[in-house]
Motif scaffolding. Structure first.
Motif, PDB file in Angstrom:
ATOM      1  N   GLN A  28     -16.750  88.109 -74.276  1.00  0.00           N
ATOM      2  CA  GLN A  28     -16.235  87.454 -75.939  1.00  0.00           C
ATOM      3  C   GLN A  28     -15.795  86.291 -75.235  1.00  0.00           C
ATOM      4  O   GLN A  28     -16.182  85.059 -76.534  1.00  0.00           O
ATOM      5  CB  GLN A  28     -16.229  88.180 -76.385  1.00  0.00           C
ATOM      6  CG  GLN A  28     -17.417  88.955 -76.782  1.00  0.00           C
ATOM      7  CD  GLN A  28     -16.643  90.653 -76.786  1.00  0.00           C
ATOM      8  OE1 GLN A  28     -16.351  90.329 -78.587  1.00  0.00           O
ATOM      9  NE2 GLN A  28     -16.524  91.495 -76.849  1.00  0.00           N
ATOM     10  N   SER A 144      -6.733  90.312 -89.265  1.00  0.00           N
ATOM     11  CA  SER A 144      -8.430  89.314 -89.251  1.00  0.00           C
ATOM     12  C   SER A 144      -8.542  89.141 -91.280  1.00  0.00           C
ATOM     13  O   SER A 144      -8.748  90.204 -91.259  1.00  0.00           O
ATOM     14  CB  SER A 144      -8.806  89.937 -89.102  1.00  0.00           C
ATOM     15  OG  SER A 144     -10.639  89.772 -88.993  1.00  0.00           O
TER      16      SER A 144
ATOM     17  N   THR B  81     -13.794  92.782 -87.771  1.00  0.00           N
ATOM     18  CA  THR B  81     -12.900  91.839 -87.803  1.00  0.00           C
ATOM     19  C   THR B  81     -14.191  90.317 -87.087  1.00  0.00           C
ATOM     20  O   THR B  81     -15.153  90.628 -86.999  1.00  0.00           O
ATOM     21  CB  THR B  81     -11.727  91.316 -86.907  1.00  0.00           C
ATOM     22  OG1 THR B  81     -12.182  91.919 -85.911  1.00  0.00           O
ATOM     23  CG2 THR B  81     -11.048  92.704 -87.595  1.00  0.00           C
ATOM     24  N   GLN B  82     -13.366  89.539 -87.258  1.00  0.00           N
ATOM     25  CA  GLN B  82     -13.610  87.900 -86.224  1.00  0.00           C
ATOM     26  C   GLN B  82     -13.885  88.150 -84.983  1.00  0.00           C
ATOM     27  O   GLN B  82     -14.359  86.765 -84.072  1.00  0.00           O
ATOM     28  CB  GLN B  82     -13.775  86.896 -87.284  1.00  0.00           C
ATOM     29  CG  GLN B  82     -12.604  86.419 -86.845  1.00  0.00           C
ATOM     30  CD  GLN B  82     -11.567  86.838 -87.816  1.00  0.00           C
ATOM     31  OE1 GLN B  82     -11.562  87.944 -88.303  1.00  0.00           O
ATOM     32  NE2 GLN B  82     -10.011  86.096 -87.947  1.00  0.00           N
ATOM     33  N   HIS B  83     -12.754  89.490 -85.036  1.00  0.00           N
ATOM     34  CA  HIS B  83     -12.109  88.364 -83.185  1.00  0.00           C
ATOM     35  C   HIS B  83     -13.590  89.537 -81.742  1.00  0.00           C
ATOM     36  O   HIS B  83     -13.949  90.614 -82.871  1.00  0.00           O
ATOM     37  CB  HIS B  83     -11.018  89.799 -83.260  1.00  0.00           C
ATOM     38  CG  HIS B  83     -10.035  88.820 -83.819  1.00  0.00           C
ATOM     39  ND1 HIS B  83      -8.779  89.685 -84.550  1.00  0.00           N
ATOM     40  CD2 HIS B  83      -9.521  87.747 -84.721  1.00  0.00           C
ATOM     41  CE1 HIS B  83      -7.888  88.887 -85.357  1.00  0.00           C
ATOM     42  NE2 HIS B  83      -8.602  87.757 -85.097  1.00  0.00           N
ATOM     43  N   ALA B  84     -13.095  89.443 -80.927  1.00  0.00           N
ATOM     44  CA  ALA B  84     -13.474  90.071 -79.536  1.00  0.00           C
ATOM     45  C   ALA B  84     -13.752  91.894 -80.226  1.00  0.00           C
ATOM     46  O   ALA B  84     -12.568  91.944 -80.584  1.00  0.00           O
ATOM     47  CB  ALA B  84     -12.899  90.010 -78.402  1.00  0.00           C
TER      48      ALA B  84
END
Lengths: 418, 173
Positions: A28, A144, B81-84
């Motif tokens: 990713q 986040s 979340t928008q994280h990995a």
């Protein structure tokens, strides 16, 4: 071999799970040209599927909790309202009698209020096309600053749409699901919005810091930036329309990494931590009401009719100019076409503008030869024979004849003429 | 006080819970973790999925169970979340494994020990998170250790209330 797997079963499971996740993480993240690593801005199909599952699992209970909270608040407020209702009813009866008397005098004020309300409605309708949505959940992590709204693809939402509230900008839509959407708030570290300081006109990119405060990073140190200055959207990011309120400058701190730069901490105009309702800007084209659109069309048509009338007038004046007896000899050759062009033709629409016409010099007066030369006889200063050449342009030829240079206290006539 | 000895380990009993508790408690933890920060604003210093992971890993005394539960809840958290996806997963995987391993060796009935364990494992989870984010992935993110400390305290306080409540749902022989 079997005893090895049985003996280290726990550790092997741990390693397998960790390895799988680390490989997934590596897929990713990509290496950017700037030498840093960054997450893919758009999720891959597999990652998006996991996010979709998580969202589908969490959103219905969240909506249930949200609805329950609203119901409880409504129930409590209804209870509060119902208390002392009898006393209030009697008071209202008395008040009604009084109000009837005042009604007549208030009628005019009411009309005025309606007019003002109509103006306000106009102002609201002039704004961008928006969709109201409710914030129903969050990412649940301080790292986040994501929250979820209860509108998604079903309502035509798309990624990168701006999300605002009545107070100011909130964030942008990051992911859209069928019944919900993920919004990245402006105080997240991965967000970015083009902003401008209202007074100093300093531009920068707004993003969040570790404490969840939006800040403008990497601005050259500027003494003029003071707390309290308003911050607006700059409009260059193609997400937020220009001029929306972002917040005010809370404080200015020195950039820890670069001495010459400062970070401007912003107090957001929107209450980012306690949002209930937000507006998603679904179209950044200004939305006009039907009557205003009609007005604009009428204005355009009138503008066209006016231009056509001007053209007709010009054409008529040209025709009249041609028919009138002129002072010029029509058989004479045109010495300067630009000068003879009719004034109406020079500015015809669709034609290239004519070059500025040279001033047509008056014909040089033919001077008779001087019979008796005296000190008042005009003579050229230098080389009179060449300057008086008949082939020279008339304008140049007349200059020395009409304006002889005469030095004061000195005879203008050359010595050899005597 | 033979909490670390082999005799104690042999005498440990593994708790069992109704299937509904296994399914609902993690789900409710995830939903509340996603919903409560909207209500509490910036004061949501807790990590309910971590607390649930620690609890079930401790009382089940099974490192594999703790590992899988931690991985599942962590990945789920990352997905919101928008994280990995995997950062929280790895952190909670390690926490679940350690809690399951520790649960075999110490007396997890003691509330003080549970509290201290929850506090320490919360800090460890934060440290692993930072390690993965900054070192392993090389991503740039600011960090506030004060917030992590507050979160660890919040998790301990929640554990103090939640663990006795969950204890009541166990199936008694």
């Amino acid at each position: 071999m079997e005893s090895f797997f049985v003996r280290y079963r726990n550790l092997l499971v741990l390693l397998a799970v960790l390895l799988a996740q680390i490989i997934g993480l590596a897929m990713q993240v990509r290496h950017t040209d700037s030498g840093r690593n960054a997450l893919d801005s758009r999720d891959t199909a597999g990652v998006r599927l996991i996010r979709l599952w998580a969202n589908e699992l969490v959103t219905p209970p969240e909506q249930f909790f949200h609805a329950t909270k609203l119901g409880a608040i409504g129930l409590w407020q209804s209870y509060i309202d119902l208390r002392h209702v009898r006393e209030q009813n009697q008071d209202l009866q008395k008040a009604m009698d009084r109000i009837r008397l005042e009604q007549a005098s208030l009628l005019e004020d009411a009309k005025q209020g309606q007019r003002l309300q109509a103006l306000m409605d106009f102002q609201e309708k002039y704004a961008y096309k928006t969709l109201a949505a409710q914030a129903i959940g969050s990412s649940g992590s301080d790292h986040s600053r994501i929250f979820y709204i209860n509108k998604g693809q079903n309502y035509g939402l798309q990624p990168d749409m701006a999300v605002i509230s009545a107070d100011g900008i909130v964030g942008k839509v990051r992911e859209v699901y069928p019944r919900s959407a993920q919004v990245l708030a402006i105080n997240d570290q991965t967000s970015g919005a083009g902003v401008i300081l209202e007074t100093t006109r300093t531009r920068g990119i707004l993003r969040g810091n570790a404490n969840g405060q939006p800040q403008i990073e990497g601005i050259l140190a500027d003494q003029r930036i003071q707390p309290g200055e308003r911050v607006l959207t700059a409009g260059g990011d193609q997400i937020f329309p220009r001029g929306l309120p972002v917040g005010v400058v809370e404080k200015v701190v020195r950039d820890p990494d670069r001495d010459a730069f400062i970070d401007v901490i912003i107090k957001p105009a929107a209450h980012l931590n306690q949002l209930d309702e937000v507006l998603v800007i679904t179209s950044i084209q200004p939305r006009f009401p039907a009557d205003q659109l009609q007005d604009m069309a009428t204005s355009e048509s009138e503008k066209g009719a006016e231009a056509a009338a001007i053209q007709v007038q010009k054409k008529e004046s040209e025709i009249r100019a041609e028919r009138l007896p002129g002072l010029n000899n029509p058989n004479a050759p045109a010495a300067n076409p630009a000068a003879t062009t009719a004034p109406g033709q020079a500015g015809k629409p669709g034609q290239a503008p004519a070059a500025p016409a040279a001033v047509t010099p008056a014909p040089a007066p033919h001077l008779l030869p001087t019979q008796h030369i005296d000190r008042f006889t005009p003579t050229p200063k230098v080389k009179p024979q060449k300057d008086q050449d008949s082939s020279a342009p008339a304008g140049k030829a007349t200059k020395p004849a009409t304006k002889p240079e005469v030095k004061p206290h000195q005879p203008a006539i050359p010595r050899e003429t005597f | 006080m033979d909490v670390l000895g082999t005799n104690y380990r042999r005498n440990l009993g593994i708790r069992h819970y109704p299937l509904l508790v296994y399914a609902l408690v993690p789900l409710v933890a995830l939903v509340l973790q996603a919903w409560l920060p909207r209500v509490l604003g910036g004061y949501a210093w807790f990590d309910l999925p971590l607390v649930v992971t620690v609890y079930f890993a401790l009382v089940r005394r099974n490192p594999i169970h703790g590992t899988l539960l931690g991985a599942g809840l962590g990945i789920f958290e990352d997905a919101l979340t928008q994280h990995a996806i995997g950062v929280n997963g790895v952190a909670k995987t390690v926490v679940g494994f350690l809690a399951g391993s520790v649960g075999v060796r110490i007396d997890v009935e003691d509330h003080t020990i549970r509290l201290i364990l929850t506090f320490l494992l919360s800090l460890l989870s934060s440290a692993i998170y930072v390690f993965i984010f900054r070192i392993l992935l090389g991503l740039d993110e600011q960090w506030s250790w004060l917030a992590e400390l507050l979160r660890a305290v919040g998790n301990s306080l929640i554990a103090m209330v939640l663990f006795p409540l969950l204890d009541r749902t166990q199936i008694k022989d």
